[in-house]
Design a protein around this motif. Structure first.
Motif, PDB file in Angstrom:
ATOM      1  N   TYR A  65     -84.345  16.211 -56.969  1.00 26.99           N
ATOM      2  CA  TYR A  65     -83.980  17.350 -57.805  1.00 26.99           C
ATOM      3  C   TYR A  65     -84.609  18.656 -57.337  1.00 26.99           C
ATOM      4  N   LEU A  66     -85.457  18.616 -56.315  1.00 25.58           N
ATOM      5  CA  LEU A  66     -86.154  19.813 -55.855  1.00 25.58           C
ATOM      6  C   LEU A  66     -85.566  20.296 -54.535  1.00 25.58           C
ATOM      7  N   LEU A  67     -85.631  21.597 -54.307  1.00 30.22           N
ATOM      8  CA  LEU A  67     -85.221  22.145 -53.023  1.00 30.22           C
ATOM      9  C   LEU A  67     -86.030  21.505 -51.907  1.00 30.22           C
ATOM     10  N   LYS A  68     -85.387  21.289 -50.767  1.00 32.64           N
ATOM     11  CA  LYS A  68     -86.042  20.659 -49.629  1.00 32.64           C
ATOM     12  C   LYS A  68     -86.716  21.720 -48.745  1.00 32.64           C
ATOM     13  N   ASP A  69     -87.700  21.255 -47.999  1.00 30.27           N
ATOM     14  CA  ASP A  69     -88.418  22.133 -47.091  1.00 30.27           C
ATOM     15  C   ASP A  69     -87.510  22.524 -45.918  1.00 30.27           C
ATOM     16  N   ALA A  70     -87.484  23.819 -45.572  1.00 25.71           N
ATOM     17  CA  ALA A  70     -86.608  24.268 -44.493  1.00 25.71           C
ATOM     18  C   ALA A  70     -87.005  23.677 -43.149  1.00 25.71           C
ATOM     19  N   ASP A  82     -88.797  20.772 -42.748  1.00 25.07           N
ATOM     20  CA  ASP A  82     -88.754  19.313 -42.797  1.00 25.07           C
ATOM     21  C   ASP A  82     -87.969  18.887 -44.034  1.00 25.07           C
ATOM     22  N   PRO A  83     -86.639  18.802 -43.923  1.00 29.75           N
ATOM     23  CA  PRO A  83     -85.807  18.476 -45.087  1.00 29.75           C
ATOM     24  C   PRO A  83     -86.085  17.113 -45.699  1.00 29.75           C
ATOM     25  N   ALA A  84     -86.930  16.312 -45.062  1.00 33.46           N
ATOM     26  CA  ALA A  84     -87.242  15.005 -45.636  1.00 33.46           C
ATOM     27  C   ALA A  84     -88.209  15.120 -46.804  1.00 33.46           C
ATOM     28  N   LYS A  85     -88.803  16.275 -47.000  1.00 37.84           N
ATOM     29  CA  LYS A  85     -89.764  16.420 -48.092  1.00 37.84           C
ATOM     30  C   LYS A  85     -89.422  17.640 -48.941  1.00 37.84           C
ATOM     31  N   PRO A  86     -89.895  17.666 -50.200  1.00 35.07           N
ATOM     32  CA  PRO A  86     -89.628  18.832 -51.045  1.00 35.07           C
ATOM     33  C   PRO A  86     -90.322  20.078 -50.499  1.00 35.07           C
ATOM     34  N   CYS A  87     -89.698  21.202 -50.748  1.00 34.24           N
ATOM     35  CA  CYS A  87     -90.287  22.490 -50.413  1.00 34.24           C
ATOM     36  C   CYS A  87     -91.377  22.819 -51.444  1.00 34.24           C
ATOM     37  N   THR A  88     -92.557  23.204 -50.999  1.00 31.01           N
ATOM     38  CA  THR A  88     -93.622  23.610 -51.915  1.00 31.01           C
ATOM     39  C   THR A  88     -93.949  25.071 -51.677  1.00 31.01           C
ATOM     40  N   VAL A  89     -94.114  25.798 -52.758  1.00 32.62           N
ATOM     41  CA  VAL A  89     -94.369  27.235 -52.695  1.00 32.62           C
ATOM     42  C   VAL A  89     -95.559  27.563 -53.587  1.00 32.62           C
ATOM     43  N   THR A  90     -96.348  28.506 -53.148  1.00 32.92           N
ATOM     44  CA  THR A  90     -97.496  28.957 -53.929  1.00 32.92           C
ATOM     45  C   THR A  90     -97.098  30.190 -54.722  1.00 32.92           C
ATOM     46  N   TRP A  91     -97.437  30.204 -55.986  1.00 34.22           N
ATOM     47  CA  TRP A  91     -97.137  31.341 -56.851  1.00 34.22           C
ATOM     48  C   TRP A  91     -98.371  31.652 -57.687  1.00 34.22           C
ATOM     49  N   THR A 148     -99.220  25.728 -57.134  1.00 36.75           N
ATOM     50  CA  THR A 148     -98.286  25.301 -56.088  1.00 36.75           C
ATOM     51  C   THR A 148     -97.197  24.459 -56.734  1.00 36.75           C
ATOM     52  N   ALA A 149     -95.963  24.721 -56.358  1.00 28.50           N
ATOM     53  CA  ALA A 149     -94.846  24.137 -57.107  1.00 28.50           C
ATOM     54  C   ALA A 149     -93.674  23.782 -56.197  1.00 28.50           C
ATOM     55  N   GLY A 150     -92.790  22.951 -56.745  1.00 25.88           N
ATOM     56  CA  GLY A 150     -91.456  22.752 -56.210  1.00 25.88           C
ATOM     57  C   GLY A 150     -90.472  23.493 -57.096  1.00 25.88           C
ATOM     58  N   ILE A 151     -89.243  23.690 -56.596  1.00 26.73           N
ATOM     59  CA  ILE A 151     -88.251  24.465 -57.333  1.00 26.73           C
ATOM     60  C   ILE A 151     -87.029  23.587 -57.594  1.00 26.73           C
ATOM     61  N   THR A 177     -89.652  33.950 -62.496  1.00 24.87           N
ATOM     62  CA  THR A 177     -89.743  33.532 -61.089  1.00 24.87           C
ATOM     63  C   THR A 177     -88.357  33.565 -60.453  1.00 24.87           C
ATOM     64  N   ARG A 178     -88.252  32.989 -59.270  1.00 26.53           N
ATOM     65  CA  ARG A 178     -87.012  33.075 -58.507  1.00 26.53           C
ATOM     66  C   ARG A 178     -86.292  31.730 -58.495  1.00 26.53           C
ATOM     67  N   PHE A 179     -85.038  31.772 -58.083  1.00 30.53           N
ATOM     68  CA  PHE A 179     -84.232  30.554 -58.021  1.00 30.53           C
ATOM     69  C   PHE A 179     -84.204  29.959 -56.609  1.00 30.53           C
ATOM     70  N   PHE A 180     -84.805  30.677 -55.667  1.00 31.50           N
ATOM     71  CA  PHE A 180     -84.812  30.205 -54.285  1.00 31.50           C
ATOM     72  C   PHE A 180     -85.991  30.842 -53.576  1.00 31.50           C
ATOM     73  N   ASP A 181     -86.395  30.241 -52.465  1.00 34.97           N
ATOM     74  CA  ASP A 181     -87.447  30.796 -51.610  1.00 34.97           C
ATOM     75  C   ASP A 181     -87.035  30.558 -50.161  1.00 34.97           C
ATOM     76  N   GLU A 182     -87.304  31.544 -49.293  1.00 33.27           N
ATOM     77  CA  GLU A 182     -86.883  31.427 -47.889  1.00 33.27           C
ATOM     78  C   GLU A 182     -87.533  30.249 -47.166  1.00 33.27           C
ATOM     79  N   ARG A 183     -88.634  29.723 -47.720  1.00 38.46           N
ATOM     80  CA  ARG A 183     -89.263  28.565 -47.095  1.00 38.46           C
ATOM     81  C   ARG A 183     -88.516  27.267 -47.388  1.00 38.46           C
ATOM     82  N   CYS A 184     -87.526  27.354 -48.244  1.00 38.90           N
ATOM     83  CA  CYS A 184     -86.768  26.173 -48.648  1.00 38.90           C
ATOM     84  C   CYS A 184     -85.399  26.150 -47.969  1.00 38.90           C
TER      85      CYS A 184
END
Length: 693
Positions: free
Chosen positions: A377-382, A384-393, A397-400, A432-439
């Motif tokens: 259910y979380l955006l994937k890492d740009a 490494d798509p095998a893992k969720p994208c994590t972002v610091t806010w 630290t969170a997933g989206i 917050t945002r609905f997307f992050d460029e790291r994802c």
């Protein structure tokens, strides 16, 4: 046939190739005549496209030099926009870390209304290919680099060639923008905005317009690096972090308002207003600046009771950040909120709707993170798509939650609606945002699609007049959301920035604007009495009022000590709210007009008075619809100057009629006085006079 012969043939007047009158089909009397066709002329040094005037457009000429490719736009023989000279280059690109640019034009063709150019560059082996497509009130400029793979492509302009520059939205600046600084016009300060893109938290669009009635729209879904007058260099640089072809539209019109309308025709005007009449008429109260994260059930209820007991009205009270047990749990912290349903019931009994702050970001320590990650259910890492994208806010630290995944959206919304039903929550503040460029976007989606997906999600809920920060995508324009600004400081500079920022946001196609919370909200010392009152007076003359700091008392976030305001503070704040509520019928009429035209409600003076040259540098006054000129005091001073455009005006505070076309110097502004004027004879002036008197 040679390239030159082809070009000359294409440039022949239409009359030489038109059918004989006896063979032509008769025109319908109701059909408007076709606009005159553009024509191309050339010399040894330049190519010139001429677009004749028409009933709806002033016409223009686009001159392109061939020794070093440059573009100069002229209207009535006057330059209204020109690319940067010299080594900066008009069409620029970066390769191997070095900026290069187009030089000598080596070939061109003019065919079927499209001018195609080929030019050498300063990079060995690299050429530029550009296409110019003229229309009555604009031209398309599409170009790309061949021979090398660039890291960035960019356009550069001589700012002074176009007069003053506006647009952009919330601007990053070396002087603290957008929290405490928003230059107006943009070229009066410096804009240095290196991560200008569709996933940004800032309210921005790739659209700029000028006092000479030209405009630039960059059509991209990529991150841009934008600088305007950086280090006072007099240049505007609009770079895209991509090797994809650069696509831009340059508008050429008679007035800045015409340019704005052309832009809105492209991106769409609001289909509705997300806010209701009551949300325009009364402020919304939000807990953030009053308590920040040091909030609980007892404090929130005391806050609501205080506002009620002092006659300080509002349509809703929102509980902002720090009500969840952990970010993403979507459950109340039982220690801080022992009975959320009783809290909601009490708020309703006091006459407020109840709202909650929410986000799609799920912290790693949330009890829902593992479930969301395991179910995809979380955006994937740009990377490494095998893992969720994590972002610091700002909260860890969170997933989206991935709105591109229908199952993820359904899961998120199901939890949200369960929460709302259980506790009587009337509306939401999405943050917050609905997307992050790291994802990485979900399969079949682009990063820009997440602005649309976020808009579609939010559109299903009452946003209680605080709106949502979505931008860049046409869905964001058409949704009709209220747009709230980024957090402001609590000083005079932030109050002034809140005004110019609203002018910037409303003139890039988001007309239902509100400032940040009245008094500011970025953890600076609590606002002084004067800043708080002046901010409320200013917001009362805008489309909506967004409030937090109580004029009764608040808490200083630095010291944690209470700040108690005197009774005059509460009385003047009540007066501001009452003025805004009396203006509500007039404001609501402007909302309906905006739904027809797309025109902003709060707008710079020069939108209504384009011939008034003094209006182009005024950032502390605005028009609220066609009849009301607001000039509140935005500084710690006993007087201010007020510029009145041509016309006959009623001075509300002075209770007299005054002639416009001049500047009133040393207009007295004691704390209880807000300069505001009504343009007599303008549409809605009678209604505005009744409200303001």
């Amino acid at each position: 046939m040679t390239t030159l012969a082809l070009a000359l043939a294409a440039a022949l007047p239409a009359t030489l190739t038109a059918p004989h009158p006896a063979q032509a089909q008769p025109q319908s009397p109701a059909r408007a005549p076709a606009p005159p066709a553009p024509r191309l002329t050339h010399t040894a040094d330049d190519l010139t496209l001429t677009v004749p005037p028409s009933r709806a457009a002033p016409g223009y000429r686009l001159r392109m030099t061939t020794g070093q490719l440059s573009f100069t736009t002229l209207r009535s023989a006057t330059t209204v926009l020109a690319t940067a000279p010299g080594d900066t280059g008009a069409l620029r690109f970066r390769t191997d870390g070095t900026w290069q640019h187009a030089t000598r034009v080596t070939d061109w063709t003019w065919k079927r209304g499209v001018l195609t150019l080929t030019a050498d560059t300063t990079a060995p082996g690299a050429t530029v290919q550009a296409r110019v497509t003229p229309a009555a009130d604009r031209y398309r400029l599409d170009w790309q680099v061949t021979g090398v793979t660039p890291e960035r492509l960019g356009l550069a302009y001589d700012l002074a060639s176009a007069g003053h520059w506006y647009g952009h939205g919330e601007a990053q600046t070396p002087d603290g923008g957008p929290a405490t600084d928003q230059p107006w016009p943009l070229d009066s300060g410096e804009v240095v905005h290196p991560a200008f893109g569709p996933a940004s938290y800032y309210m921005i669009d790739p659209f700029w317009y000028t006092s000479r009635a030209t405009g630039l729209r960059v059509d991209t879904g990529q991150v841009m690096d934008v600088s305007i007058n950086q280090d006072d260099d007099g240049l505007g640089r609009f770079d895209i972090e991509s090797a994809e072809p650069y696509r831009a539209t340059v508008f050429v019109e008679s007035t800045p308002l015409d340019v704005y309308r052309d832009y809105v025709d492209l991106v769409g005007k609001p289909a509705k207003s997300d806010a209701t009449y009551r949300q325009y008429a009364e402020p919304v109260w939000n807990s953030w600046a009053q308590f920040y994260t040091h909030v609980d059930q007892a404090k929130l209820l005391d806050y609501a009771q205080d506002l009620h007991d002092h006659g300080i009205t509002g349509h809703a009270l929102q509980l902002d950040d720090k009500w969840e047990s952990n970010y993403g749990n979507m459950t109340f912290d039982p220690k801080a909120y022992p009975d959320p349903k009783a809290m909601s019931d009490t708020i309703h009994d006091l006459g407020f709707d109840f709202g909650l702050w929410v986000t799609l970001w799920i912290n790693l320590d949330s009890d829902q993170y593992g479930y969301a990650a395991d179910h995809g259910y979380l955006l994937k890492d740009a990377a490494d798509p095998a893992k969720p994208c994590t972002v610091t806010w700002w909260n860890g630290t969170a997933g989206i939650v991935d709105l591109g995944n229908p199952e993820a959206k359904s899961w998120y919304e199901g939890r949200l609606k369960t929460l709302m039903n259980a506790y009587g929550v009337d509306g939401l503040k999405f943050d917050t945002r609905f997307f992050d460029e790291r994802c990485a976007p979900h399969e079949g989606y682009r990063p820009t699609d997440y602005q649309r997906l976020g808009a579609e999600l939010a559109d299903e809920y009452d946003l209680q007049g605080v709106g949502i920060r979505v931008h860049w995508d046409t869905a964001a324009h058409r949704a009709g959301f209220v747009t709230r600004q980024v957090d402001k400081g609590t000083g005079w500079n932030s109050l002034r920035a809140s005004v110019t920022q609203n002018l910037a946001i409303s003139t890039i196609g988001y007309p239902f604007v509100t400032t940040d919370m009245i008094g500011g909200s970025s953890s600076q010392p609590a606002p002084t009495k004067e800043v708080l009152v002046r901010w409320a007076q200013s917001a009362a003359l805008m489309p909506l009022m967004y409030a937090s700091t109580s004029p009764v008392d608040t808490i200083d976030p630095r010291s944690g000590k209470p700040v108690v305001y005197d009774e005059e503070t509460a009385a003047l704040y009540r007066q501001a709210i009452a003025r805004h509520e009396r203006l509500a019928p007039y404001i609501w009429a402007q909302v309906q007009q905006t739904l027809k035209t797309g025109d902003p409600i709060m707008r710079p003076l020069f939108f209504d008075f384009p011939k008034d040259q003094d209006a182009y540098t005024i950032g502390d006054e605005w028009m609220l619809g066609p009849a009301v000129l607001a000039a509140p005091q935005l500084a710690d001073a006993p007087t201010r100057s007020v510029h009145l455009p041509p016309g006959t005006w009623y001075d509300v505070a002075g209770k007299k009629t005054v002639r416009g076309g001049r500047t009133l110097t040393s207009y007295p502004t004691p704390l209880g006085t807000t300069p505001v004027f009504v343009k007599l004879g303008a549409k809605g002036s009678a209604e505005a006079l009744r409200a303001l008197r």
